[in-house]
Structure formats: C-alpha cells, structure tokens
Write an enzyme that holds these catalytic residues in place. Structure first.
Site, PDB file in Angstrom:
ATOM      1  N   GLU A  45       0.426  -0.792   0.050  1.00 32.83           N
ATOM      2  CA  GLU A  45      -0.265  -0.046   0.217  1.00 32.83           C
ATOM      3  C   GLU A  45       1.004   0.849   0.091  1.00 32.83           C
ATOM      4  O   GLU A  45       2.318   1.308   0.878  1.00 32.83           O
ATOM      5  CB  GLU A  45      -0.610  -0.011   1.202  1.00 32.83           C
ATOM      6  CG  GLU A  45      -2.196   0.943   1.315  1.00 32.83           C
ATOM      7  CD  GLU A  45      -2.846   1.019   2.604  1.00 32.83           C
ATOM      8  OE1 GLU A  45      -4.416   1.017   2.199  1.00 32.83           O
ATOM      9  OE2 GLU A  45      -2.264   2.101   3.536  1.00 32.83           O
ATOM     10  N   TYR A 155     -15.072   0.643   1.988  1.00 35.15           N
ATOM     11  CA  TYR A 155     -15.273  -0.810   2.700  1.00 35.15           C
ATOM     12  C   TYR A 155     -16.964   0.015   3.912  1.00 35.15           C
ATOM     13  O   TYR A 155     -16.759  -0.959   4.613  1.00 35.15           O
ATOM     14  CB  TYR A 155     -14.531  -0.449   3.682  1.00 35.15           C
ATOM     15  CG  TYR A 155     -12.769  -1.101   3.394  1.00 35.15           C
ATOM     16  CD1 TYR A 155     -12.506  -2.529   2.849  1.00 35.15           C
ATOM     17  CD2 TYR A 155     -12.013   0.316   3.003  1.00 35.15           C
ATOM     18  CE1 TYR A 155     -11.744  -2.905   2.331  1.00 35.15           C
ATOM     19  CE2 TYR A 155     -11.078  -0.571   2.269  1.00 35.15           C
ATOM     20  CZ  TYR A 155     -10.802  -1.561   2.023  1.00 35.15           C
ATOM     21  OH  TYR A 155      -9.732  -2.713   1.524  1.00 35.15           O
TER      22      TYR A 155
END
Length: 173
Positions: A45, A155
C-alpha cells in the site's frame, strides 16, 4: 509472483519507507482480488487513496513500487538476486471493526477525529475510535494493534470502519 522466487520486501521498505506490506488474509477475504489468487498474496500500500481519485504523488509512488518489483524479478531471473534479509516487517489481518449501529441497523457514530488518518500507528486500549452523534466517545477496548483502511469509502458497503492488524516480522529464510 513465482512461488520459487522469494521477493525482497525489504528492498521496498528500504527504498520507500512510506509503503506498507499487508499479508492477504485468505480466511477473511470477501471479494477476490489479484493479491488473493495465491496463498502467499500480498498488498503493497502506498495510499490511502479514495475510489475514483487520482493523486500525482501516489501515482508516482505506485510506479516506484512496480519498478522495484520488476528490477528484483529481472535480477532473480538472471541469477543476480540480491541478498535477502532474514526477516521483513508486514501487517497481518486480525479483525474487522464495524461501525456502531442501533437495533434497526442505523449508523450511530463516526470515526473519531483522533483516529482519522492514523493508519499503521499503534492503537491502544482506551484510545477514542468513534464519536456518537450525541457527542459521546467510544473507546477501543481490545488488544493493541495497528489500524488500516480507516474510514475508507471503499469499505462502507462492507460495514468496515477499519481493520486491526498486527505488525509482525516474517522470515524470508
């Protein structure tokens, strides 16, 4: 990535300290992605980055990660593989933390301002993690861990306020 090639995660950490390595958690994966097609899948990431947003700095960081991966794989194919460290630091999934909801499933709180944008920083018991719409703090009550994907829009549909990970050393030997 070839299963017989051990990737030099340390090279990425050394050349890009802002990049984080997340081990895929095949037991808890809801949506299959490129990193989940192997039992040793990883995520590197360089974000966080909201969906449908382009950021020049993160685009350049992603290009740098790809260059490092290609360089390593090229060297490993020509038998000039660099010496690997004995261990690399990664973040391993522990638990998903949902948003607080009432009996009807309605949202009752938001991510606390003191947690927002603190991905990969140690979260300890009693640290505020949510603020209710009535102005009351909800504090963290589990074992210390490292939250990631804090309050990311991608999310919301999975009801994930953030994910708690453990920072662990993984042997490359």
């Amino acid at each position: 990535m070839c299963s017989n090639t051990k990737f030099d995660y340390n090279s990425i950490q050394k050349n890009m300290p802002e990049a984080r390595i997340i081990l895929s958690d095949m037991e808890h994966v809801q949506n299959k992605s490129l990193n989940s097609i192997s039992r040793f899948g990883i995520v590197i990431e360089v974000g966080p980055l909201p969906n449908a947003v382009l950021r020049h700095d993160l685009f350049e960081a992603t290009e740098k990660v790809v260059e490092l991966v290609v360089k390593f794989l090229t060297l490993s194919k020509t038998r000039e593989e660099p010496k690997l460290p004995e261990e690399v630091t990664v973040f391993k999934f522990r638990e998903k933390v949902p948003y607080p909801r009432d009996g009807e499933g309605e949202l009752t709180a938001m991510v606390h301002k003191d947690l927002q944008d603190r991905d990969y920083r140690l979260l300890e018991a009693s640290h505020p993690i949510f603020m209710t719409f009535q102005g009351e703090e909800i504090r963290y009550s589990s074992e210390p861990g490292y939250p990631i994907f804090i309050n990311e829009a991608a999310y919301y549909l999975e009801d994930t306020a953030f994910i708690i990970t453990d920072r662990v050393g993984v042997s490359l030997k």
